[in-house]
Motif scaffolding. Structure first.
Motif, PDB file in Angstrom:
ATOM      1  N   ALA A 142       0.834  -1.205   0.000  1.00  0.00           N
ATOM      2  CA  ALA A 142       0.000   0.000   0.000  1.00  0.00           C
ATOM      3  C   ALA A 142       0.871   1.258   0.000  1.00  0.00           C
ATOM      4  O   ALA A 142       0.597   2.224  -0.721  1.00  0.00           O
ATOM      5  CB  ALA A 142      -0.935  -0.016   1.208  1.00  0.00           C
ATOM      6  N   GLN A 143       1.929   1.241   0.788  1.00  0.00           N
ATOM      7  CA  GLN A 143       2.812   2.404   0.836  1.00  0.00           C
ATOM      8  C   GLN A 143       3.535   2.607  -0.490  1.00  0.00           C
ATOM      9  O   GLN A 143       3.687   3.743  -0.961  1.00  0.00           O
ATOM     10  CB  GLN A 143       3.836   2.234   1.965  1.00  0.00           C
ATOM     11  N   LEU A 144       3.956   1.529  -1.121  1.00  0.00           N
ATOM     12  CA  LEU A 144       4.603   1.641  -2.425  1.00  0.00           C
ATOM     13  C   LEU A 144       3.657   2.244  -3.460  1.00  0.00           C
ATOM     14  O   LEU A 144       4.071   3.051  -4.305  1.00  0.00           O
ATOM     15  CB  LEU A 144       5.087   0.267  -2.887  1.00  0.00           C
ATOM     16  N   LEU A 145       2.377   1.866  -3.409  1.00  0.00           N
ATOM     17  CA  LEU A 145       1.402   2.438  -4.341  1.00  0.00           C
ATOM     18  C   LEU A 145       1.180   3.923  -4.048  1.00  0.00           C
ATOM     19  O   LEU A 145       1.017   4.730  -4.977  1.00  0.00           O
ATOM     20  CB  LEU A 145       0.084   1.677  -4.268  1.00  0.00           C
ATOM     21  N   ARG A 146       1.157   4.314  -2.772  1.00  0.00           N
ATOM     22  CA  ARG A 146       1.024   5.742  -2.443  1.00  0.00           C
ATOM     23  C   ARG A 146       2.175   6.536  -3.039  1.00  0.00           C
ATOM     24  O   ARG A 146       1.983   7.647  -3.569  1.00  0.00           O
ATOM     25  CB  ARG A 146       0.992   5.934  -0.929  1.00  0.00           C
ATOM     26  N   GLU A 147       3.386   5.970  -2.971  1.00  0.00           N
ATOM     27  CA  GLU A 147       4.549   6.687  -3.473  1.00  0.00           C
ATOM     28  C   GLU A 147       4.556   6.751  -4.998  1.00  0.00           C
ATOM     29  O   GLU A 147       4.972   7.752  -5.570  1.00  0.00           O
ATOM     30  CB  GLU A 147       5.809   5.970  -2.979  1.00  0.00           C
ATOM     31  N   ARG A 148       4.055   5.688  -5.651  1.00  0.00           N
ATOM     32  CA  ARG A 148       4.078   5.664  -7.109  1.00  0.00           C
ATOM     33  C   ARG A 148       2.926   6.448  -7.715  1.00  0.00           C
ATOM     34  O   ARG A 148       3.062   7.002  -8.806  1.00  0.00           O
ATOM     35  CB  ARG A 148       4.041   4.211  -7.612  1.00  0.00           C
ATOM     36  N   HIS A 149       1.795   6.506  -7.052  1.00  0.00           N
ATOM     37  CA  HIS A 149       0.601   7.129  -7.635  1.00  0.00           C
ATOM     38  C   HIS A 149       0.020   8.206  -6.701  1.00  0.00           C
ATOM     39  O   HIS A 149      -1.165   8.177  -6.345  1.00  0.00           O
ATOM     40  CB  HIS A 149      -0.476   6.075  -7.893  1.00  0.00           C
ATOM     41  N   PRO A 150       0.823   9.197  -6.308  1.00  0.00           N
ATOM     42  CA  PRO A 150       0.300  10.216  -5.389  1.00  0.00           C
ATOM     43  C   PRO A 150      -0.850  11.035  -5.979  1.00  0.00           C
ATOM     44  O   PRO A 150      -1.713  11.500  -5.228  1.00  0.00           O
ATOM     45  CB  PRO A 150       1.534  11.100  -5.116  1.00  0.00           C
ATOM     46  N   ASP A 151      -0.877  11.208  -7.283  1.00  0.00           N
ATOM     47  CA  ASP A 151      -1.934  12.023  -7.904  1.00  0.00           C
ATOM     48  C   ASP A 151      -3.280  11.303  -7.930  1.00  0.00           C
ATOM     49  O   ASP A 151      -4.306  11.938  -8.243  1.00  0.00           O
ATOM     50  CB  ASP A 151      -1.537  12.402  -9.326  1.00  0.00           C
ATOM     51  N   ASP A 152      -3.302  10.001  -7.663  1.00  0.00           N
ATOM     52  CA  ASP A 152      -4.564   9.244  -7.692  1.00  0.00           C
ATOM     53  C   ASP A 152      -5.244   9.195  -6.336  1.00  0.00           C
ATOM     54  O   ASP A 152      -6.305   8.589  -6.198  1.00  0.00           O
ATOM     55  CB  ASP A 152      -4.303   7.816  -8.167  1.00  0.00           C
ATOM     56  N   LEU A 153      -4.655   9.842  -5.331  1.00  0.00           N
ATOM     57  CA  LEU A 153      -5.226   9.803  -3.979  1.00  0.00           C
ATOM     58  C   LEU A 153      -6.130  11.008  -3.733  1.00  0.00           C
ATOM     59  O   LEU A 153      -5.969  12.046  -4.338  1.00  0.00           O
ATOM     60  CB  LEU A 153      -4.101   9.765  -2.957  1.00  0.00           C
TER      61      LEU A 153
END
Length: 485
Positions: free
Chosen positions: A474-485
């Motif tokens: 989950a943290q890796l996805l936050r770092e890779r896709h910050p604009d999708d949050l």
């Protein structure tokens, strides 16, 4: 001449007996293969459903017809512009109109146009049957319509019938009363407990802990479609659900073929059997999905029983499904369309030889933004949007040693990656030079929120990952896709 095109959605070739599957899923289709030619390395150019059929019916890559995704601008064809005239020449030269030009009556039994608002699909058909269920119907609902059509038209001459069944597509939906003919059969032996443990750590829609796509919600109307699989026994239900869908469609086709035999038209009828895409069953850690530009998703079956053509043979050359359009045009003696991207293999059906292709480029923009080069014994993938699966920008798989794409070997073979990247670059440049647009539709998808099946999903999916013990992912996805949050 009579031609039947059997279009079975999501049919993976290596889950068919004629392609070597150990389960008896396709006895009726195996008989068609024995009467014709089986294509071993046949790929859709663009996946999944909508882009694949847009390419097949137009005879053109998605980068040329404009349809590469499932929503937004990239789900619509490019506008015809000044070339359109009173009628669109792309429609006048599509797959169906080949048969019209050859003096044949054309009919379709399919809900595909309604499912995807793809009304161009109907161009050229004299007669269309839509059951109105947008792909949720079973083959048992389609068969009576087909049998009735054959009763009324089968013994007439010069017709083309497109027959579409959805049963292998998720959610798996073979009727409960069909039972499970594979209850005592093992699943593919390459998957063991260690593989399952490794896949339980995978990230992304349709991983083992989110077979419903982004969560583990069980669909009550589809008991054959598990919501998750935590071990081999639960994974078995996944394989059984899919294989029952394949076998159920095959049994319904057996009824149709028997009707054709009773009418005395089976032997002289040309029969084509294919699909829009395959299905991942562990490849790239994905199950019950067709959301990548890999071999499992884009390799499709093609069986072709042609009167006077080869019988019981196989062709292993690399081919695109868009090669079918110029092939049929040549066989039926109709004029080729200059904008087609496919290459005819009619010589194979006329006793000659055909060299096939040295490489293929395949695309997926509905779930990820990804292109791949298939060449020799390799598949090389480049990913611009990972669909929340944490793919590397480059991946490389050695298909004879690793047919299920478990071990990325890009670091061992940088020179092979360079060859794959050049194949994709050369293909993209050549395609754009021939395009009527200045935009590669892949970039349209990237600029319009990314692939449709990632829209608005990431925040809830992060919660699901944390709930299922994958906080690191989950943290890796936050770092890779910050604009999708």
């Amino acid at each position: 001449m009579r031609i039947l095109f059997v279009d079975i959605d999501t049919l993976r070739p290596d889950h068919m007996g004629c392609y070597g599957y150990f389960r008896n899923t396709t006895p009726n289709l195996d008989a068609v293969a024995a009467d014709g030619i089986r294509f071993e390395n046949y790929f859709c150019t663009d996946a999944p459903c909508l882009p694949s059929r847009a390419a097949l019916f137009s005879g053109r890559f998605g980068i040329h017809n404009g349809i590469v995704g499932h929503a937004g601008t990239a789900a619509e064809r490019w506008a015809g512009g000044l070339e359109r005239g009173f009628k669109n020449p792309d429609d006048q030269n599509n797959l169906v109109n080949i048969f019209r030009k050859a003096g044949m009556y054309t009919a379709s039994i399919s809900t595909f146009p309604e499912r995807h608002s793809a009304w161009w699909f109907n161009a050229g058909f004299h007669e269309m049957h839509n059951l109105g269920l947008s792909g949720r119907e079973t083959a048992g609902m389609v068969t009576p319509v087909a049998l009735d059509w054959l009763d009324r038209h089968g013994q007439e001459d010069n017709w083309f019938l497109h027959l579409h069944m959805w049963d292998p597509h998720t959610p798996y939906r073979a009727p409960e009363e069909f039972g499970n003919p594979f209850a005592d059969s093992p699943i593919s032996d390459w998957i063991d407990e260690e593989t399952v443990r490794r896949h339980l750590d995978c990230t992304g829609p349709h991983s083992l802990l989110e077979l419903s796509m982004y969560d583990d919600h069980q669909l009550p109307d589809f008991p054959r479609m598990p919501a998750r699989a935590r071990n081999l026994e639960e994974l078995r239900r996944v394989f059984d659900g899919y294989d029952c869908g394949v076998r159920y469609a095959d049994e319904q086709l057996g009824r149709i073929f028997d009707q054709m035999r009773e009418l005395g038209i089976y032997e002289d009828c040309a029969i084509l059997v294919s699909s829009d895409h395959g299905e991942n069953f562990g490849e790239l850690g994905i199950y019950c999905e067709h959301g990548t530009a890999d071999r499992a998703t884009c390799r499709i079956p093609m069986l072709l029983k042609w009167p006077g053509g080869p019988r019981g043979t196989a062709d292993s050359r690399l081919r695109y499904h868009i090669d079918l359009v110029p092939t049929l045009a040549e066989l039926l003696g109709t004029e080729a369309y200059p904008k087609w991207d496919g290459s005819s293999y009619a010589a194979l059906l006329q006793g000659g030889e055909d060299a096939g292709r040295e490489s293929l480029v395949i695309s997926q923009m509905a779930h990820v933004c990804q292109r791949a080069a298939v060449f020799e014994d390799w598949i090389y993938l480049r990913t611009l949007h990972d669909g929340y699966r944490l793919f590397d920008r480059e991946m490389l798989f050695h298909l004879s040693e690793d047919p299920h794409e478990q071990f990325d070997v890009k670091d061992r073979y940088p020179e092979v990656c360079a060859r794959g990247a050049k194949i994709i670059l050369d293909w993209q440049e050549e395609a754009m030079l021939r395009s009527g647009s200045t935009t590669d539709p892949m970039w349209t998808v990237m600029k319009e929120n990314g692939p449709y099946h990632t829209w608005r999903e990431l925040p809830d999916y992060l919660k699901h990952l944390e709930k299922t013990g994958r906080s690191k992912q989950a943290q890796l996805l936050r770092e890779r896709h910050p604009d999708d949050l």
